[in-house]
Structures are given as C-alpha cells and as structure tokens.
Scaffold this motif. Sequence first.
Motif, PDB file in Angstrom:
ATOM      1  N   GLU A  17      -4.500 -13.316  12.387  1.00  0.00           N
ATOM      2  CA  GLU A  17      -4.396 -14.496  13.236  1.00  0.00           C
ATOM      3  C   GLU A  17      -3.795 -14.106  14.581  1.00  0.00           C
ATOM      4  OE1 GLU A  17      -2.201 -17.530  11.350  1.00  0.00           O
ATOM      5  OE2 GLU A  17      -3.520 -17.629   9.579  1.00  0.00           O
ATOM      6  N   PRO A  18      -4.376 -14.604  15.656  1.00  0.00           N
ATOM      7  CA  PRO A  18      -3.841 -14.254  16.989  1.00  0.00           C
ATOM      8  C   PRO A  18      -2.418 -14.772  17.178  1.00  0.00           C
ATOM      9  CG  PRO A  18      -6.054 -15.184  17.131  1.00  0.00           C
ATOM     10  CD  PRO A  18      -5.589 -15.420  15.715  1.00  0.00           C
ATOM     11  N   ASN A  19      -1.686 -14.077  17.994  1.00  0.00           N
ATOM     12  CA  ASN A  19      -0.325 -14.435  18.381  1.00  0.00           C
ATOM     13  C   ASN A  19       0.645 -14.424  17.207  1.00  0.00           C
ATOM     14  OD1 ASN A  19      -1.159 -14.780  21.066  1.00  0.00           O
ATOM     15  ND2 ASN A  19      -1.740 -16.921  20.646  1.00  0.00           N
ATOM     16  N   GLN A  20       0.330 -13.689  16.159  1.00  0.00           N
ATOM     17  CA  GLN A  20       1.220 -13.533  15.024  1.00  0.00           C
ATOM     18  C   GLN A  20       1.631 -12.062  14.932  1.00  0.00           C
ATOM     19  OE1 GLN A  20       2.451 -15.991  13.117  1.00  0.00           O
ATOM     20  NE2 GLN A  20       1.276 -17.509  14.314  1.00  0.00           N
ATOM     21  N   LYS A  21       2.890 -11.835  14.485  1.00  0.00           N
ATOM     22  CA  LYS A  21       3.406 -10.486  14.361  1.00  0.00           C
ATOM     23  C   LYS A  21       3.194  -9.984  12.939  1.00  0.00           C
ATOM     24  CE  LYS A  21       6.869 -10.711  18.033  1.00  0.00           C
ATOM     25  NZ  LYS A  21       8.316 -10.552  18.376  1.00  0.00           N
ATOM     26  N   TYR A  22       2.797  -8.729  12.808  1.00  0.00           N
ATOM     27  CA  TYR A  22       2.522  -8.109  11.516  1.00  0.00           C
ATOM     28  C   TYR A  22       3.243  -6.768  11.456  1.00  0.00           C
ATOM     29  CZ  TYR A  22      -1.188 -11.577  10.979  1.00  0.00           C
ATOM     30  OH  TYR A  22      -1.895 -12.742  10.886  1.00  0.00           O
ATOM     31  N   VAL A  23       3.612  -6.415  10.185  1.00  0.00           N
ATOM     32  CA  VAL A  23       4.218  -5.106   9.914  1.00  0.00           C
ATOM     33  C   VAL A  23       3.282  -4.364   8.971  1.00  0.00           C
ATOM     34  CG1 VAL A  23       6.190  -3.870   8.938  1.00  0.00           C
ATOM     35  CG2 VAL A  23       6.541  -5.990  10.231  1.00  0.00           C
ATOM     36  N   PHE A  24       2.987  -3.095   9.277  1.00  0.00           N
ATOM     37  CA  PHE A  24       2.018  -2.318   8.509  1.00  0.00           C
ATOM     38  C   PHE A  24       2.709  -1.129   7.859  1.00  0.00           C
ATOM     39  CE2 PHE A  24      -0.281  -4.419  11.897  1.00  0.00           C
ATOM     40  CZ  PHE A  24      -1.340  -4.988  11.222  1.00  0.00           C
ATOM     41  N   ALA A  25       2.182  -0.762   6.678  1.00  0.00           N
ATOM     42  CA  ALA A  25       2.631   0.426   5.962  1.00  0.00           C
ATOM     43  C   ALA A  25       1.452   0.997   5.194  1.00  0.00           C
ATOM     44  CB  ALA A  25       3.784   0.111   5.004  1.00  0.00           C
ATOM     45  N   VAL A  26       1.523   2.280   4.832  1.00  0.00           N
ATOM     46  CA  VAL A  26       0.427   2.981   4.158  1.00  0.00           C
ATOM     47  C   VAL A  26       0.934   3.490   2.805  1.00  0.00           C
ATOM     48  CG1 VAL A  26      -1.200   4.897   4.255  1.00  0.00           C
ATOM     49  CG2 VAL A  26      -0.597   3.645   6.345  1.00  0.00           C
ATOM     50  N   ALA A  27       0.107   3.278   1.766  1.00  0.00           N
ATOM     51  CA  ALA A  27       0.421   3.785   0.435  1.00  0.00           C
ATOM     52  C   ALA A  27      -0.735   4.635  -0.067  1.00  0.00           C
ATOM     53  CB  ALA A  27       0.682   2.640  -0.534  1.00  0.00           C
ATOM     54  N   ALA A  28      -0.428   5.658  -0.837  1.00  0.00           N
ATOM     55  CA  ALA A  28      -1.447   6.589  -1.350  1.00  0.00           C
ATOM     56  C   ALA A  28      -1.537   6.467  -2.871  1.00  0.00           C
ATOM     57  CB  ALA A  28      -1.076   8.021  -0.963  1.00  0.00           C
ATOM     58  N   TYR A  29      -2.766   6.374  -3.416  1.00  0.00           N
ATOM     59  CA  TYR A  29      -3.022   6.258  -4.840  1.00  0.00           C
ATOM     60  C   TYR A  29      -3.952   7.380  -5.260  1.00  0.00           C
ATOM     61  CZ  TYR A  29      -1.104   1.540  -4.358  1.00  0.00           C
ATOM     62  OH  TYR A  29      -0.292   0.472  -4.101  1.00  0.00           O
ATOM     63  N   ASN A  30      -3.786   7.778  -6.519  1.00  0.00           N
ATOM     64  CA  ASN A  30      -4.687   8.809  -7.039  1.00  0.00           C
ATOM     65  C   ASN A  30      -5.934   8.149  -7.611  1.00  0.00           C
ATOM     66  OD1 ASN A  30      -3.826   7.685  -9.409  1.00  0.00           O
ATOM     67  ND2 ASN A  30      -2.556   9.429 -10.031  1.00  0.00           N
ATOM     68  N   SER A  31      -6.768   8.971  -8.234  1.00  0.00           N
ATOM     69  CA  SER A  31      -8.036   8.438  -8.757  1.00  0.00           C
ATOM     70  C   SER A  31      -7.841   7.476  -9.914  1.00  0.00           C
ATOM     71  CB  SER A  31      -8.942   9.588  -9.191  1.00  0.00           C
ATOM     72  OG  SER A  31      -8.269  10.380 -10.196  1.00  0.00           O
ATOM     73  N   GLN A  32      -6.672   7.572 -10.601  1.00  0.00           N
ATOM     74  CA  GLN A  32      -6.395   6.635 -11.674  1.00  0.00           C
ATOM     75  C   GLN A  32      -5.738   5.359 -11.175  1.00  0.00           C
ATOM     76  OE1 GLN A  32      -5.537   9.883 -11.870  1.00  0.00           O
ATOM     77  NE2 GLN A  32      -7.262  10.505 -13.211  1.00  0.00           N
ATOM     78  N   GLY A  33      -5.492   5.251  -9.877  1.00  0.00           N
ATOM     79  CA  GLY A  33      -4.912   4.045  -9.318  1.00  0.00           C
ATOM     80  C   GLY A  33      -3.419   4.003  -9.363  1.00  0.00           C
ATOM     81  N   THR A  43       7.324   1.741   7.303  1.00  0.00           N
ATOM     82  CA  THR A  43       6.748   0.567   7.944  1.00  0.00           C
ATOM     83  C   THR A  43       6.804   0.726   9.462  1.00  0.00           C
ATOM     84  OG1 THR A  43       8.885  -0.541   7.905  1.00  0.00           O
ATOM     85  CG2 THR A  43       7.403  -0.888   6.019  1.00  0.00           C
ATOM     86  N   THR A  44       5.878   0.019  10.123  1.00  0.00           N
ATOM     87  CA  THR A  44       5.839   0.030  11.582  1.00  0.00           C
ATOM     88  C   THR A  44       6.738  -1.066  12.126  1.00  0.00           C
ATOM     89  OG1 THR A  44       3.990  -1.493  11.681  1.00  0.00           O
ATOM     90  CG2 THR A  44       3.465   0.861  11.482  1.00  0.00           C
ATOM     91  N   LEU A  45       6.899  -1.004  13.438  1.00  0.00           N
ATOM     92  CA  LEU A  45       7.585  -2.103  14.091  1.00  0.00           C
ATOM     93  C   LEU A  45       6.691  -3.331  14.071  1.00  0.00           C
ATOM     94  CD1 LEU A  45       9.078  -0.227  17.176  1.00  0.00           C
ATOM     95  CD2 LEU A  45      10.272  -0.937  15.101  1.00  0.00           C
ATOM     96  N   PRO A  46       7.246  -4.514  14.258  1.00  0.00           N
ATOM     97  CA  PRO A  46       6.399  -5.721  14.292  1.00  0.00           C
ATOM     98  C   PRO A  46       5.414  -5.654  15.450  1.00  0.00           C
ATOM     99  CG  PRO A  46       8.686  -6.305  13.945  1.00  0.00           C
ATOM    100  CD  PRO A  46       8.674  -4.850  14.270  1.00  0.00           C
ATOM    101  N   LEU A  47       4.149  -5.822  15.155  1.00  0.00           N
ATOM    102  CA  LEU A  47       3.083  -5.757  16.137  1.00  0.00           C
ATOM    103  C   LEU A  47       2.466  -7.125  16.307  1.00  0.00           C
ATOM    104  CD1 LEU A  47       1.346  -2.432  15.016  1.00  0.00           C
ATOM    105  CD2 LEU A  47       3.045  -2.762  16.819  1.00  0.00           C
ATOM    106  N   LEU A  48       2.199  -7.464  17.608  1.00  0.00           N
ATOM    107  CA  LEU A  48       1.621  -8.760  17.923  1.00  0.00           C
ATOM    108  C   LEU A  48       0.108  -8.640  17.920  1.00  0.00           C
ATOM    109  CD1 LEU A  48       2.064 -11.727  18.820  1.00  0.00           C
ATOM    110  CD2 LEU A  48       1.958 -10.873  21.188  1.00  0.00           C
TER     111      LEU A  48
END
Length: 1666
Positions: A17-33, A43-48
Amino acid sequence: MVPALSGECVLRVEGLEPNQKYVFAVAAYNSQGKLLGSTIGGTTLPLLASMPVPLLSSWAHLAKVAFQTEQYAVAKRACRELWSHCIYPDSESNGKEDRLATTGLRKEILQYSSLHLCQLFLTSIFIETEINIQQGSLYCDSFSDNGPFIWEKEARLAECERILVAMDLAMCLNDAAAALQAAVSCYGLLAPIMFHQITCDSVVQVLKKCLMVLEENSGLLKQKWTGNTSESFIHMIACITYYLAKTLRVLRKHEMAKAVMDCGCRLLQDVYHAQLQIRRLTNQSEGRKTADQATVKSEMKISLQLKALERKNKKIAVSEGTHTPEPETSQTLTVSEDPNLLYELISSGTLKDAYVHVMKLRRKVYFTEFAALLLQRTMKEGHIDLVLEWGQSLFQFLSSRDEAMVLSAKCLEGHGQIRKRSGNQNAKGNETSQNKNASSHDDTRKKAKHKLAQNMLLKMRTHREVLAVENLLAMISSVMQRQEKRLQLRHTCTEERVWRSHLNYCMAQAHLAVFYQRLAQQHGGDLDQRYSQFHPLYFSMAYSGVLVWRNNSQQHELESSNEAVLHEDSSDHKDYVMTAHKDRGRKEAVDGSVAEDRCKEGEGSPHSLEQQMEAQRCTGATLLESINKVAVHLRRAMVLAHRGNHWTTLQCVCQALWDQSCRITVLVQRAAQLETPCTITAKQLHSILTPLLVLATDFIMDMLQKLGLWSLYDSDLTEDELESSLHFSVPLDDSTQVDLRWVRTLVLHTLERLHDSGKWESLAHFALLFNSYTRDRYTVIITPLLVHAQRMLLERINSFGGPAVPQPHHVNTQKATGKEVTNKSYAGCQLLSGRIHHAAQKQHLHKKAALTNSIPREAVDLKGAEIQHSMSLVCVPLDVEYTLSCYHQALEKKPYCLQMFQHSRSLLVLLLANTQPCFMIPTQHCRSQGLSHSASFVNFSPVVMPTPNIQPCDLTEEDYSTPDAIYGFPISRDHLQTIISAYTTSIKYLKANSRDSLRVLALRELGNLQFYSGNTRAAHSCWSKAVDCALQSSGVLEKWDGASLGNGSLQEILRKAGMWGCLQAAVVTAKIAQFILTSDINQRTKYCLLSAYLFKSLLCCSMAQPQADLQYASYSIGDELLPGVDLFSEPHRLHLGTTVSSLNFICHWLLTTGYCITLLPTLALYLHFVGTVCRDVQHTVKGKILKIRALTELCLFTEAVKEAVQLTRGTGVLLPHGQYIASACVKPTKTFCSNKSLLDNAEALEELVNCDFTPEVCTLYGPALCLRFNLARVQLVLALTNAVAGFPVPDSVEGEVCTSVTSCSVDPKDDEQEGPDTDDCCPKTGEQKVLNLDAKTEDLSPERIKFLLLERASLWLNTISEQLESHSLCKMETLELMIESSLLKGNLYMQQAHTALCFETAVSSLKLLQTSPVTVRGSGADDKDFGESDAQNGDCPRVVEASERIGVHLWLHCRLALVHSLVAHNPRAVELLPGKNINEEAARVLQEGLDECALWGDLDIQALLLVEGARLEARRGKTDNSMTMLQKAVSLLSGRTRLPQKSVITLAQATLLLSDLRGAQSITPLQLMQKLLKKQLCDFGESVELVDGKMCFFPPGPRNIYLPYFNILNQTNLQIGNILGQSQMETQVSASQSSQSTSRQTLHHSLQNESDSSNLISKQSDHLQS
C-alpha cells in the motif's frame, strides 16, 4: 518462496500500500522446508512504499549525484540521455551558423513534461557544460593548454551552443536567474576571444543573444547583489557591447552596430542608476556619509568609463569613414561643459582645436588623460613636431603645478616657524602685551581653542601657559595643512602615473622618429642590411649561450680599467678616477689629431675639411641629443608604470626599449663600417642603453615576483621545452600575461652588458635572483659570469681593505633571521645593516694609511672615505665554492645529448664570429714575427686561436679562475669539418634519446653548414631529413603531389608536427627550392607550393584569421597572428630573418609562375612579418607592390586599385618607431566597382592615375621602390584596358576635348636639369590633374577611356626608362626593371595593334639578357651562372634578389612575348624581317622556346607556346600540325593536381581551338570544360547557372565582370550550341545518305582522339575540384 538458484535468486514484493512503512527480512529454508540457522536474517530499516520514479528523473538525479561525487563519465552519460530526449537528433548535423541560430528544442515534448523535469533538464545542461569546461580547461581568463588555435574556438563555441539551449529553455520557463546564468556562462567561455579582439560571426551571434537576454532580464540586474557582483555585471555588459559594436563595424554591418551600441548603453545606464540608488539608500540607512561619498565617487568613475566606451566606438566609426560625423562633433566646448565630449573631439576634431580645449581643462583631475590621448592621436597621424612642442608644454605645466603645490607646503611650514619665533619673543616680554597679541590669533587657533577640554583650560593659570598652548596649536595647524598639501600632491601624482607614463612614452616615440630621420639623412640607403653582416644579438650570450670574445677597444679598455681599480691605492681612489678621465681625454685628443693630420694630407682645402668636421660634429650632437632624450623619457615611463603597478604599460615600454635598442645597435654597427662612420660610437650607445636595460630587467623581474608568475617554472618543464620545443608550451609560449622567453633573453643580455661594463655587484645580484626565480633552469649559462663577478668582488674587497667574507651585514642578517645568506636564500632575504663601529673603523683606516705610506686619516676627504667604505662592502654572497658546486650539480643533471648539441651550436657560433671584424683575432701573426706586446701594433695581449674538439670539454672540474675561461674564442674556417662531425654526433645522440625537436634544428643547422662548405648534395640530404623529422613522417617531399600531403588535413598536420614544426618544414623546403633546385622550374615550383602550403597551416589553424585564400585579397593580418604567441621569441626555433627571406622568395616565385591565389595568404603572412614584426618600410612596400601585381593578375581590380592608391599615401606602412606613415589626405579612396564597366568607374580610374607620392613618402620609399610601384600601376592600367574589347579611340576633333591627358607632371628637361634626385622617382603632380574624366559627357566611351589610359601608361613607361638611366641603381636591379618595363611596353603596343613595335621590344629584351652579365640562354646551367652582382653591392639583399629573379623564367617570358608578337603580326601591314619568311622564322623561334621549356621544366609556358604555335600552324593551313600541338598542350596541363590561373585559361583555349578544328563531334570535352570554368568562378564567389546554354546569375548579379572565365565560358556555350545544332542537321542528312561508310570510319578515328582529350580534361577537372 523463491528457489535459490545461481544468478536467478530475485525477491519481488507486490501488493504494498502506498505511503505505508514496511520492514523486510530474509529467511533461508532447505528442500524439506526447515528454517536454516533457526532464525531469520537481519531486518531493514522502515521503508516507505512510494510510486516508481520516472526514468528521465532518475537520469537527472544520477547526473547530479555523479557530478557532486566527481564521477564525470557517469554524469555526462546521464546528461546525454536527457539531451537526446529533449533535442532534435539532426540539429547537430546542420552548419554551425544554423545551429547557433536555432537551438533545436523539442517544444512538443517539453509542453507535456512537468515543470520539475524541465528544471532537471536545465540543471543537466549546466552540469555537462561545467564538466567540459573543467576537462578542457576552457576558463575565462586564458586559453587552454591546447593553445590559441581554431579547435580551441570550436570547443568554446560548442559549449556556447549547449548553453544557448539552456538559455532558450530558461526563457520558456520564465526562469530569469537561469537565463542570466546562461548569459554569464557564454560570456566566460568567449572572454578570451573578446579580449584578443578576434572577429568571428559565430561569436557575434552568441553575444547578441546574450545581450538580448540581459536586456529582457534587466530587472534582475537592478537588484541588490553582494560584493562586487553588480560592478562585474556592468563590466560584462560594457565588454559585450564594445566587442559587438567594433566587430559588426569590421563586418560592415553599421546599422546593426549602431543598434547594439544604443541597446548596450541604455542597459548600462539603467543598471548603473539602479545600483547607485541602492547604494545610496543603503548608506543612508546605515548613516555612513563618508562611505556614501566614496561610493558616489566610484560610481561616477564607472559612469565616466561607460561614456568613454560610447566615445571610443564613435571614434571607430569616424576612422572607418563610413558615417559622417554627428553635429555635436563640431560644437565648441567650454570648460563648464561635460568633459566627456572631449573624447569625441580628440578622436574626430582638428588637432589644434583639441589641444586648445585640452589646455582649458588643465586644472581638472582628468587633464593628463586627455593630454595623453591627444598626444597619441597626434603621434599616430605623424605630426612629430607637434608632439614634441605640445609634450614639452604639457610637461612644463605639470612641473610648475607640482612645484607650486610643494612651495605652498613650504610656505606653510615657514609661516609656522615665524609664528613659533614670534611666540617665543612674546613669552619673554611683559605680560601686559597679551591684549595686542590676542587679536592676531587666526581662525584655526580659535577653533582649536574652543575645542579644548575645560579641564585643560583650568590648568592654564598664567598667561605664559596660555600663550604656549596657542603657539602649539598654531604649529600643529600649519603642520596639518602642509601634510594635507603633500597628501594632495601625492594623490594627484598617483592618479596621473599611468597617463604620465603614456605621455613620456609618446615623447620617446617622437624623439625616436627624429633620431631615425636624422640618421637616414646622414647615411641614406647605406644602412641597408647586408648578408656579410650578422645581427649583433646572434653572438650574444642570450642567443648563443656562450660569451664570445670581442676584438674591440671598448672591452679591453674596460678590462684594463677594472684591473687598475683593483690594484690602485684606496686613499687615492678619487685621484685615480680623475687621472683616468684625463688619460682618456689625452688619448682621444691624440687620436683626433692623428685623424685630422691624415685628413689634411688627403684634402687640399683645410676650410672645407673644417666645415665637414663641424657638420659631422653637429650631426653627431643632434643624434646624441635625440637618443639621450629617448632614454630620459623611456626611463620615466618605466618608473611611473612600475610605481603604479601598471604592468601592461610597463611591459609595453620595456619591450619597446628592447626592440629599439636592438634596432639602433644594428644601425650604429652598420654605420661604423661605412666610409663616413656614424658620429655615435658604440661606446656612447652602450653607456646610454645599458642603464635602461638594467632598469627594465629590475622592473620586469620585480613585476613577475609580485604577480607570482615565476611559479610557472614550478611546472614540469622538459628540457626540450626549455631548449626550443616545436610544440606549443603554455608556461613558456603563452605571452598573454608575460613572455618568459623574452624575459630570459632580456636578463641574459643585461648580464652580458653588465659584464662588459664591469658592474660586478649588479651582475651577481641579477644572476642570483634569476637563478633563484627560474629554479636554476639556466644556471649552466649564468654561473661562469657569476663566478667571475664574485671573484672580482673579492679582489675589490681585498684591495679596499674591506671586512672578510661573510661580511657583517650578512652575519647580522643570519643572527636575526636564523638563516644563512647563500645563493639559494639571497632572493628571499632582507639584509640588515652591519655598520662597523666608528673607532674600529678609524683604527683600521689609520693602519691602512700607514701600510700604504699615504696621508693621515684626518686629512682624507670624508667623501672619499665613504666611497672607500662603500666599495669594501658587497650585498651579494661571495661563496665561490658553493656557486661552483651548484654549477657542477646542474651539469650532472643535464643530459649528455643536450650538452653535445649545445657544444656543436657554440662551435658554429664561434665559426661565424670569425667572419665578423669585431670578433676576429688579428694577433696570431705578431708572435710569428717575434714582436713583443709593446712593439706590436695592437694594444692587448695576443690570443691564440683555439683548436675545437668534437666532444664537449668536461666542465665538472672547471673553476673559472682565469678571465679567459669564461670566453669562447672565434674559430677559423679550417676547422669546418670538425664542426660538421660534432653536429653529426649530436644528431645521433638526439635521435637515440628521442629529442625530435632538437634533432630538427640540428639537421637544419648541419644543412646550412654543408651548404656553406659548398656540399650542396649533403645540404639537400640534411634539409630533406629535417623536413621529414619536423612533420614526423618519411618521404614528405616525394609524397607531396602539389595539393596535399596524403589524407591528412592542415589541422591534423599542425597538431602532429607542432606550430614551429610546420614553420621549420616550410622554411627548409623554401631553402631547398631556392638554393638546390635551381635548374628545374617544375620541381622548384612544386617545392614552393609545399612551402606555401605549410606556411598556410599557421593561418588555417589560427582562430583569428580567414580560411579561404581569396579572402586575403582584401584582408591584412592585424597586430597578432596568433593571440598571445610570439613566434620569434626563441631565435633558434624560428629565425625571423630566415623566415622573411624564405617568404620573400616564395612570394616572388609564385607570382612569376602564376599561382596568385596560393600566393595571397603567403603574402599576407609576409606582410605581417615585415610590417608589424620587423617594421621594415622597404620590405613592406615591396610586399604591397607584389600584392598589387597579384591582384592585377587575378583581375581583382577593386582591391588592386585600393591598394595602389593607399600605397601612395603610406597607408598601412609601419615606421620603425611604431607609428604608421601619416598621409596629408585623409579622405577615403574612391571604390572601383568590379561589377561595373570602366565608364561607370571613371572617378576611381581618375584617382588611380592622379594619385602621387608626397615628398616625405617618396623619400621613405626610395627611387627603386617608386619605380617598381609605377611599373605595377602600369600593369594594372594595362589589365583594365585589356578588358575593353574594342580598339582605343582617340579624340575625334582637336579642341573639343571632353577628357584630356596633360603631361605637365613629367618633363624630361626638368629631369635633366635636376639630376637623379630622389623626388624624381615618381611623377610630380601640379595643380592640374593628370587625367580628368567626366562620365556625364556624351563623347566619353570605354574605347575613349582605353585610349587615354594607354596614353598615360605610355608616358609613364617612357619616364621610367629615363629615370632608370639617371638613377644610380645597381646593375642587376636596373636590368630587371628595364626588362619588366620592356615587357609592359610590348603589352601596350599589342593593345594598340602595333605588333611591329611589340616585336622590336621583345627582341630588345632578349638582347639585354644576352649581352648582360646574366647568361640564361644555351646550356641548362644553374641560376648561379645566370648573373654576378656588383663588386660593391655583392652582399646587398636587393642586388642578390634581383640577380636571382633574372633567370630562365624571365628569359622564357621574353621568348613568349616574342612568339606572341610574331603570331599576332599581320604580314600585309609591315614586314618585320625583310628577306625572310616570317612564318618560318616564327616557327624556328617557337621551336627554340619549346626546347628551352622542355630543358628547364616549365610546363605552363610550354603549353602557352604550343597554343600560339597551333594558331600559327592553323593560319598557315597546317590543320593536322595545329591539332597535334593542341593535343600536346592539353596533355601537358591535364592530370596535374593544381594549375595556375593562366594555365586554366590556356587549357580552355586549347580545348576550344581543338574542338573548332575538329568540327561537329562530341561535346564531352566542352562540357567538362564548362564544369571546370564554373568551378573556377565558384572559387571567386560567383554563382553561375546554365539555362538553355546561357549563363544566369543569382541576384544581384555577377560580382566581378572582369574575370576572364566569363568570356571563355560564353565561347564554350556557343561552341556547344553550334555543335548540337550542327549534329542535328548531320543526323537528318545521314539518314538519307547512310551508304557512305568511309565517313563513318573517319568519324570513328576522330572520335577516338576526342575521347582521349575528354579523358584528359575530365581528369584535370576532377583534380581541381578535389
């Protein structure tokens, strides 16, 4: 979930949604989930979340960020993306003129773009421009490192083109600040071009647009700006206005210039008044009345300058003679009126009126400015007497005014002393006298008394105290008034310094003019240059790098006097000086008596001898007086300019001093070798000029120190750049601020003069300073003199008993500053006094007196003691060992190849020095005869001539302990092979070390040596290698095809070879053509064309000069060939005399061979060198006469008539003292219009015939040049009459004369009575005109004008023949002029249809050549065998040049005239050769001429002879022979890449005759000839179109109806029309008679021959077009 694949792992988030702040992070999974690492990533800083950024905006932001981080490549890439989006792609393909007129903005795209995007695009334009300015060094204060060449101008104009786009965009966006910024950017880019006053249409267009933008945004200029911004704006507007007005007038756009001037002045006034009002309001609000007055005063000064701008432009308009003066010019001014009107009065009014009104303003502060402008104009117009008279009166007034101000201050001081004494007397008297003295208090004391504090009055209880205070106040008042007077005088002198300097410089120029006039009256033409006499500066240390030993009495007198000073007793110093003067006086008296006795023995009448001696004394006194006055005024001008920090004026005066000192030294040296030597001796001249040169050196070095220009030596200068680089070097070759090479020459020459004068302390002082300032770049040359000077100073200190080294002042300075005074630190330290205690000094003097048995100290004169003390102290450090160590270190740093080359060059200088009388060693034979020094007839020690070595001596152990060690002694000719071997070795070393620039110079000098030794083949080889090395190519002379050098353009050649590389190649190629290729005319012409091509490269690459050859017909190079560059500042790199000599030969040869279009730029370059640079009147007039002849050959009669009339007035001829020859008649010449007939140009023809030399101009030119001018004028008149097709028509009825030719101006009887006077060399016009033409008369016709002009030309030629017999010219010059006169007579007789007289004239010319000492007929001998000079004038340049021109080519011209007369002769009229067949004799003469042309390689005259022979054979009925000769003529001229203009006519005539003889055949050759003729007309600026076989012109019609191509093109069109009409008829006949096959075979044969001719002509046409 995104698969983790290599290179394809891309995370994409959607649905935000426009004009909303989001925080992103990355997770890694193997083939079994399963989650890896048991946790997610950081996590990242809050991004607009926002909308995507547009692509164009991204490029704009990228450009901005990249520019700020200095990532210029990325920034330029981003800017180009925006540029390609908003600008039409085809805008850059248009011409430069169109691109500057229309910027190519895509307005339809900008209309739909946001305002923010447009602003970003505007910013990107400024970013890219700024990057290009920084990368290309396109700054506003100077040119870039690339030099002042045309590519510099193109680079600046390219940036201006981009800025103009920004300007248009800013105007569309109504962004006044951005538009103003764009205008300022354009001004900064074009500022160097405007500074050097370079005329350019593109610059005018850009500045006009800038001025319009400034006018439209004048409201922004009227606002308040910080600092000096407003003054900078005013200065910018004034500069733009002045440049535009002046340039537009030069381009003959007078109406536009007036409009620009009005617009600029109006804008200046508005901005000025607005800024003045702002400053007044600001000052009033801050309550600063004093500051307000200062502001108003400064603004009034600006206003005065702005008004002067307008007057200056009016002066330009008046000088061009384009507009009549405005009514206010003739108004009578008064003192109460605005003094700015004097600008216009001084520039356009009469001199006497201007002087009267200037003197009325003598009480004004700007009086000296107007006085200087008045003297400058008076000097410019040649009124030397008025300059001297008015200048003297001006200086008298200024002196009396200054004395009056000083006296008034002294009077105030005297009044104060009187009041002091009267106050003391009153204090001693009775106190009751206070009432009498109370009334005598002045107003100043009363005011001061009222201002006293009350507590001070309370302390005064007695009358004595009150009186003391009043006397103190009176004294303070007088002191303050005196101080105010002195401050006022000092302020006045400070304001007038620059103008007083100009006044003194004008007076110096006037006295110089008087000096040259008197010297010319005494010696006349005897002071001409001779090849056997070298310029004295050639052997100076500044040019040769070695101190050459001189064989003159001056040097030995100085050496002996210096030795006597060192060994003389200190107490008798004053007596020694007196004795030395007496001894010198006795010697001069004895020498004078001996000379007088010798004269008495030779002359019989002592009275006449006394009169001659008295006249010589008077002449010598006047010459000495003039040169002394020149020295006084030049000294004052330099001192005033230096005190006021007026650096440009100082450089101008110092360079004038240098130029004039060199010129006067040469003239005095030449005069000393005459039978009647000059009354000024070299010693007198040395004593006058040396102090001036020392002062100039001191001032120039101080100027460079104050301006910080010595820092240019901090740059990484290579040895090649210092020694003579052929490429442009900014620190050394850019003389916009200062010419460092000239400074080097001035300093070294001054050091040599100080050595000759024995001024050891000054020599050491300047040597140490120069070594320090130049970072020891020239220490190898200077150190020998410096060591010698230091040793002499040490001996002087010892002889006078001075303190030991280091002396007290050096010790005190070291104690105070903590730095030792050495050679390195001397330039930056201030010495402190080290005065010895009086008792110690007295004891020392008593001890010295006892040792020398002299009189006691008490009896010694105080002045003599002070002299002794001063002679025993030296300011410079005297550590000889340290100096030698620095010298040895510099030697070790210098490459051995440069040492070897310098050694070779020194040997060459010493070899040539042995050919000069002042350097020859005459004492070797004295020892062989066993004579002692006292018994020999020389008064100095015999010097043994040294034996040179091939390798340079090892100087690392040299200590210069003996005086002879610093000298280079002349070398005899016997060691010539040793010097050649030294040069050969140097060239090998230079080649191994890649020193190409120096190798070119070494090869050239080795070639000169080989030619000097008589080995022409070796000289040719060396010179050819020098050309290849200079142009950085191989086989240049073989590659040259007459038009180009391969595929490279002139600009590419100059970029690769360098400016001086091209000039070196041009000079050397001219040498090969002049001295080697003497027997092959074709090869010599080919090499001359190459030399002219290389010389032209300098003009083509200059931003200030035209590009087309024909533009130089009406163009002359101004003061600067290349802005800010002195081509001859380094003589070894390019020698002025050699360059002028080469250009002189090339110009004469190109004129002789008919390459007149190619000649024009070369001749313009020659006239610039001999006129502006050399200021040689004789060579300038010779060049202008050559130009008249070249313009006549090209049928450019408008320019030719103008040049001829102006030459009689002396227009454009620069005198040695720096001013042009003044003309009594200032009215403009009447223009000969080339698009009108002779009848319509009657006034111009009348002026051409009636123009005459004034006596002053005739005296300056001399008889030989006046005769040459009259021959050129006859040639011009004959060319004009030849344009009239009909025969001349005389007056029908005697008495009814509408036009008349009167011969009152020339009377042979008068010539016989007056003798060969100088004034007889030109016709003398009386009150009646020689030729009167009234175009309104009905009887006047072109044929009548032709008759009158031919009669006048005949009278001129007869007068010239009489004058050649009466004038005492040299034999070679007389012979040349007689043959030229005979050829012109033949042309005259041919136009009058007197072929018999033409034949007799041609025969007499050939007999003159056969019977003269010049033998040209017979074998193919060299031009050396063609003539021998007179015994007395064998080394005179004009004699040698005349003998060179009397060669095979002149013989062939006479042969051609003879053949032409035989072919044109009508056998029925008069029998030319009684008893002989005229046709057979003509054929024999023709065949002899063809054989001679084949032998000597003259293809053009051979073709002309073949065409004449074809006409002769056709007249005899031998059509086949005629066609064969025409075919051969076409074959000779076809296939060549370049043809002279006459050969093009010859080719066209041959083609027409061949087509006429063949009959109705193919028209292909004629069509090709049409194409060739149209190309020739296009080169002359004619636009011709063929419509239905007829010529059509675009409006307003043909520019020059006298071009011969029109007539031939008409004949060609008629021939084509006849052939086409005849072929149509033959087609109809052949249809009915198709059975005749024999005619077809004949037609096939003729068509085959026609095809061959067509191929040849087509090839020639293609070459000419390419």
